[in-house]
Design a protein around this motif. Sequence first.
Motif, PDB file in Angstrom:
ATOM      1  N   ALA A  29      -8.962 -91.272 -71.044  1.00  0.00           N
ATOM      2  CA  ALA A  29      -8.999 -90.249 -70.004  1.00  0.00           C
ATOM      3  C   ALA A  29     -10.175 -90.526 -69.089  1.00  0.00           C
ATOM      4  O   ALA A  29     -11.275 -90.847 -69.553  1.00  0.00           O
ATOM      5  CB  ALA A  29      -9.134 -88.868 -70.627  1.00  0.00           C
ATOM      6  N   VAL A  30      -9.927 -90.412 -67.799  1.00  0.00           N
ATOM      7  CA  VAL A  30     -11.004 -90.523 -66.823  1.00  0.00           C
ATOM      8  C   VAL A  30     -11.779 -89.208 -66.835  1.00  0.00           C
ATOM      9  O   VAL A  30     -11.189 -88.123 -66.772  1.00  0.00           O
ATOM     10  CB  VAL A  30     -10.446 -90.804 -65.418  1.00  0.00           C
ATOM     11  N   LEU A  31     -13.108 -89.305 -66.946  1.00  0.00           N
ATOM     12  CA  LEU A  31     -13.941 -88.109 -67.009  1.00  0.00           C
ATOM     13  C   LEU A  31     -14.379 -87.678 -65.612  1.00  0.00           C
ATOM     14  O   LEU A  31     -14.242 -88.418 -64.630  1.00  0.00           O
ATOM     15  CB  LEU A  31     -15.173 -88.383 -67.885  1.00  0.00           C
ATOM     16  N   LYS A  32     -14.912 -86.490 -65.542  1.00  0.00           N
ATOM     17  CA  LYS A  32     -15.329 -85.940 -64.255  1.00  0.00           C
ATOM     18  C   LYS A  32     -16.479 -86.724 -63.634  1.00  0.00           C
ATOM     19  O   LYS A  32     -16.665 -86.677 -62.417  1.00  0.00           O
ATOM     20  CB  LYS A  32     -15.720 -84.470 -64.433  1.00  0.00           C
ATOM     21  N   ASP A  33     -17.255 -87.433 -64.473  1.00  0.00           N
ATOM     22  CA  ASP A  33     -18.352 -88.234 -63.917  1.00  0.00           C
ATOM     23  C   ASP A  33     -17.897 -89.642 -63.538  1.00  0.00           C
ATOM     24  O   ASP A  33     -18.699 -90.479 -63.158  1.00  0.00           O
ATOM     25  CB  ASP A  33     -19.521 -88.304 -64.894  1.00  0.00           C
ATOM     26  N   GLY A  34     -16.600 -89.892 -63.663  1.00  0.00           N
ATOM     27  CA  GLY A  34     -16.053 -91.183 -63.265  1.00  0.00           C
ATOM     28  C   GLY A  34     -15.952 -92.198 -64.374  1.00  0.00           C
ATOM     29  O   GLY A  34     -15.321 -93.248 -64.207  1.00  0.00           O
ATOM     30  N   SER A  35     -16.552 -91.949 -65.537  1.00  0.00           N
ATOM     31  CA  SER A  35     -16.451 -92.878 -66.664  1.00  0.00           C
ATOM     32  C   SER A  35     -15.141 -92.654 -67.412  1.00  0.00           C
ATOM     33  O   SER A  35     -14.370 -91.744 -67.082  1.00  0.00           O
ATOM     34  CB  SER A  35     -17.639 -92.707 -67.606  1.00  0.00           C
ATOM     35  N   VAL A  36     -14.889 -93.482 -68.405  1.00  0.00           N
ATOM     36  CA  VAL A  36     -13.629 -93.421 -69.153  1.00  0.00           C
ATOM     37  C   VAL A  36     -13.946 -93.257 -70.640  1.00  0.00           C
ATOM     38  O   VAL A  36     -14.824 -93.938 -71.181  1.00  0.00           O
ATOM     39  CB  VAL A  36     -12.790 -94.703 -68.937  1.00  0.00           C
ATOM     40  N   ARG A  37     -13.226 -92.351 -71.298  1.00  0.00           N
ATOM     41  CA  ARG A  37     -13.374 -92.142 -72.747  1.00  0.00           C
ATOM     42  C   ARG A  37     -12.053 -92.518 -73.405  1.00  0.00           C
ATOM     43  O   ARG A  37     -10.979 -92.140 -72.921  1.00  0.00           O
ATOM     44  CB  ARG A  37     -13.733 -90.694 -73.047  1.00  0.00           C
ATOM     45  N   VAL A  38     -12.148 -93.262 -74.529  1.00  0.00           N
ATOM     46  CA  VAL A  38     -10.959 -93.816 -75.174  1.00  0.00           C
ATOM     47  C   VAL A  38     -10.872 -93.318 -76.617  1.00  0.00           C
ATOM     48  O   VAL A  38     -11.873 -93.336 -77.351  1.00  0.00           O
ATOM     49  CB  VAL A  38     -10.990 -95.362 -75.162  1.00  0.00           C
ATOM     50  N   TRP A  39      -9.668 -92.898 -77.026  1.00  0.00           N
ATOM     51  CA  TRP A  39      -9.429 -92.448 -78.397  1.00  0.00           C
ATOM     52  C   TRP A  39      -8.419 -93.367 -79.091  1.00  0.00           C
ATOM     53  O   TRP A  39      -7.523 -93.929 -78.444  1.00  0.00           O
ATOM     54  CB  TRP A  39      -8.840 -91.034 -78.415  1.00  0.00           C
ATOM     55  N   GLY A  40      -8.555 -93.500 -80.385  1.00  0.00           N
ATOM     56  CA  GLY A  40      -7.529 -94.160 -81.183  1.00  0.00           C
ATOM     57  C   GLY A  40      -6.440 -93.158 -81.514  1.00  0.00           C
ATOM     58  O   GLY A  40      -6.735 -92.048 -81.982  1.00  0.00           O
ATOM     59  N   LEU A  41      -5.191 -93.510 -81.257  1.00  0.00           N
ATOM     60  CA  LEU A  41      -4.101 -92.556 -81.464  1.00  0.00           C
ATOM     61  C   LEU A  41      -3.941 -92.171 -82.927  1.00  0.00           C
ATOM     62  O   LEU A  41      -3.682 -91.010 -83.248  1.00  0.00           O
ATOM     63  CB  LEU A  41      -2.797 -93.151 -80.924  1.00  0.00           C
ATOM     64  N   ALA A  42      -4.078 -93.125 -83.812  1.00  0.00           N
ATOM     65  CA  ALA A  42      -3.823 -92.848 -85.223  1.00  0.00           C
ATOM     66  C   ALA A  42      -4.894 -91.961 -85.847  1.00  0.00           C
ATOM     67  O   ALA A  42      -4.604 -91.160 -86.734  1.00  0.00           O
ATOM     68  CB  ALA A  42      -3.710 -94.157 -85.993  1.00  0.00           C
ATOM     69  N   SER A  43      -6.121 -92.105 -85.383  1.00  0.00           N
ATOM     70  CA  SER A  43      -7.229 -91.382 -86.007  1.00  0.00           C
ATOM     71  C   SER A  43      -7.721 -90.198 -85.196  1.00  0.00           C
ATOM     72  O   SER A  43      -8.347 -89.284 -85.738  1.00  0.00           O
ATOM     73  CB  SER A  43      -8.408 -92.331 -86.225  1.00  0.00           C
ATOM     74  N   GLY A  44      -7.471 -90.222 -83.872  1.00  0.00           N
ATOM     75  CA  GLY A  44      -8.003 -89.178 -83.013  1.00  0.00           C
ATOM     76  C   GLY A  44      -9.494 -89.308 -82.770  1.00  0.00           C
ATOM     77  O   GLY A  44     -10.131 -88.403 -82.227  1.00  0.00           O
ATOM     78  N   ARG A  45     -10.082 -90.431 -83.155  1.00  0.00           N
ATOM     79  CA  ARG A  45     -11.512 -90.659 -82.982  1.00  0.00           C
ATOM     80  C   ARG A  45     -11.785 -91.384 -81.667  1.00  0.00           C
ATOM     81  O   ARG A  45     -10.990 -92.221 -81.227  1.00  0.00           O
ATOM     82  CB  ARG A  45     -12.076 -91.496 -84.135  1.00  0.00           C
ATOM     83  N   VAL A  46     -12.940 -91.065 -81.076  1.00  0.00           N
ATOM     84  CA  VAL A  46     -13.374 -91.778 -79.877  1.00  0.00           C
ATOM     85  C   VAL A  46     -13.782 -93.188 -80.299  1.00  0.00           C
ATOM     86  O   VAL A  46     -14.581 -93.368 -81.216  1.00  0.00           O
ATOM     87  CB  VAL A  46     -14.564 -91.070 -79.208  1.00  0.00           C
ATOM     88  N   VAL A  47     -13.211 -94.186 -79.616  1.00  0.00           N
ATOM     89  CA  VAL A  47     -13.506 -95.570 -79.981  1.00  0.00           C
ATOM     90  C   VAL A  47     -14.343 -96.278 -78.931  1.00  0.00           C
ATOM     91  O   VAL A  47     -14.957 -97.306 -79.212  1.00  0.00           O
ATOM     92  CB  VAL A  47     -12.209 -96.368 -80.230  1.00  0.00           C
ATOM     93  N   ALA A  48     -14.368 -95.740 -77.723  1.00  0.00           N
ATOM     94  CA  ALA A  48     -15.131 -96.412 -76.670  1.00  0.00           C
ATOM     95  C   ALA A  48     -15.372 -95.459 -75.518  1.00  0.00           C
ATOM     96  O   ALA A  48     -14.617 -94.501 -75.296  1.00  0.00           O
ATOM     97  CB  ALA A  48     -14.390 -97.655 -76.176  1.00  0.00           C
ATOM     98  N   GLU A  49     -16.439 -95.736 -74.788  1.00  0.00           N
ATOM     99  CA  GLU A  49     -16.721 -95.073 -73.523  1.00  0.00           C
ATOM    100  C   GLU A  49     -17.207 -96.142 -72.557  1.00  0.00           C
ATOM    101  O   GLU A  49     -18.047 -96.972 -72.923  1.00  0.00           O
ATOM    102  CB  GLU A  49     -17.764 -93.968 -73.696  1.00  0.00           C
TER     103      GLU A  49
END
Length: 733
Positions: free
Chosen positions: A474-494
């Motif tokens: 998902a693109v964040l309001k500050d312009g960066s990107v946050r990434v989740w793993g579908l299987a775990s629901g955990r954030v894997v990268a920003e």
Amino acid sequence: MIDFPCFPRSSTLALSLGAATALSAAPLEFYRDIEPFLRDNCISCHNKTTTKAGLNMETPQFMEKGGDSGTSLIRGKGAQSLVVLAARHEKDLEMPPANNKSGAQNLSAEQIAKLTQWIDQGALAGSPQQREVKISAFAASVDPIYSVALSPDGQLAASGRANRIDLHDLSTRRQVSSLVAHEGMVQTLAFSPDGRQLASGSFREIKLWDVIAQPMQAAAAKPADAALLAQAMTALKLKGEVKHSLSADGQWLCLTEPSGNLHLLQTKPLKAQAALRGSLNQQQQRSQLQRQIAAQTLEAAFQGSVLDRIAAQDKALDVLLGKANEAITAMTKALPEKQKLVAPATEAAQKAKADAEAAQQKLAAKPMDAALKAQLKTAQEKVLSTRMAETSAKAAAQSTQSNIDDAKAEQQRIAKAKAENKLASQAADSAKKAALAASSKAQEQLKALDKALPSSLPAFEPAIFSADGSRVAAVLKDGSVRVWGLASGRVVAETKDRNKPMGETAALKLQRHIKGTDFFVDRVNALRFSPDGKTLACAGGEPSRSGEITLIETASGKLLKRWREHHSDSVLCLDFSPDGRRLASGAADKIARITDMASGKIVLSLEGHTHHVNAIAFRSDARVLATAGADGTVVTWDLLIGERKKKIEGWSKEVTSLQFIGASDQIAAASGDNRLRLVTDSGSEVRNISDVPDYLQSAAVSPDGSLLLAGGEDSILRLWDATNGSPLAVFKP
């Protein structure tokens, strides 16, 4: 397969010295010409591990030193040497004996002749011969997992399947890399403390792999049909405008609310998953707080045990003090009576002495007077009896006084011990309160963290799926990107790189290959990085012959130290203490040892297993060490006193692997009876995961204690939730 060099043989077999001399014009050497045929037929029973009859035949020097029957080798006199006489079965000597358990065969006539000639020529040693080892290709059915490892952040799992290394991303539950790493089996794996390197070990070699990042591709935007979108909004009870996107395979649907809330759903059948929340920083803080809570809970429990021990000591001291007080009271009361008896006994002894002297004088005047002789004898007997009475009276008084003095000294000793215990108790109580306070504070911080929103929330835009359908961003309001793993629901990268919106995945790249007998004599059974990542410890040794530990500088591959004789059999497991100052090792010699890294000296040897020590681990506070054995037990050791804490049983086969879970007192142990068992270091069972169809060879726990990983003979890597034992993923070959 082991190929030995071929040696020229004479076409004529003879036993005479002349025939033996003709066998070879060049001087014979032990390692080149003699040791090859002694190895299977003599040395198998006469070596440093199995020294039958006190004789070691591994070198000419040991043979010359001899055994129970004296020297077996007389240089220059082959025919007179016991080793030759025994090989010929002469003078009631027989080597090897008939029906021996080693399967050793009698030496041939040619071999005996060569042995005799070698001794006649001076029994030269020569240089040890390098054995060439050729590893055949594995059959398709040979595919076990012998080793597993988890990266420090708990995101990557590595497994050694036969001679391959497979890398899995646990946040997406996907395999991200697979490569043939060695010719032989991958015996051991270890991630560096920073997670940037993976070390693998096999036969006489290790490899260092860089964990490199590879960008993941995003899928083209794919809208869902109106019916599916309506069903999803109804299921989630959403109203108003939402942004949505569908994964390339149509399996996942993500809805974005204007508030920034993200909702993930499986489409076949339609099922809502947990909302995508949090940030990478929050996840890291959460792991740190959970570890802090576990560590402080462990510290509080330890200090509580100290308080209990001191209380027990004080109770025992009170009993001793009561006995000392009773002794002083009783002895003080008895002392005057004892002292009163001394003066009369002394007076009686003095009077008896004077009477005897008078009788002696009278007898001197009339030496032939029988009556005077009898009087003197009676007087002398009385001297003896009164002296004994005096001595007894004095001893009784002195003993009573000594008992009083000893009891008073005991009072002082007890008072001193209780004063020391009071100080120790105050310190332990303060430490316990501080640990409980720190744990409580961390728990409050954890609650607040779970309620807090990330510093930047998703913008009101459609989410982006990865091309392989394993991630959503998902693109964040500050312009960066946050990434989740579908299987775990955990954030894997920003990331702030909009050109790489899916973040990166991992792969392995060979960085260094270290091999050969200059480093390793046989298989590398275990690898451990030091806590600072600068040193790699390697465990090995020649089975039944030696147990060695090799230390390698990680940055350069330079050999730092090689401890060849730390064990008498192959070293099978290693672990560094949390501060890196000590290295624990376990071996096939049934012993666990702790070595000081600075000096290389063994500071503690622990004997508690009746079979191989397969695994070893320090607890996070370094106060307890755990060892796992092929005898089907786990033993925990109190390192503060250097003694066994608990022998934990309940396995029907060997325990193959163990590791402490995070900063807790819980141990995860894999075993050959198809189980992954969680126990405390005091022996209480926490959980028993038994839904495994085959022998488990290795297990690992994520640093935060949330994930359990194990693999074994069925070549399937399994992942569980460590908090409740529920299965999370199965990775098949």
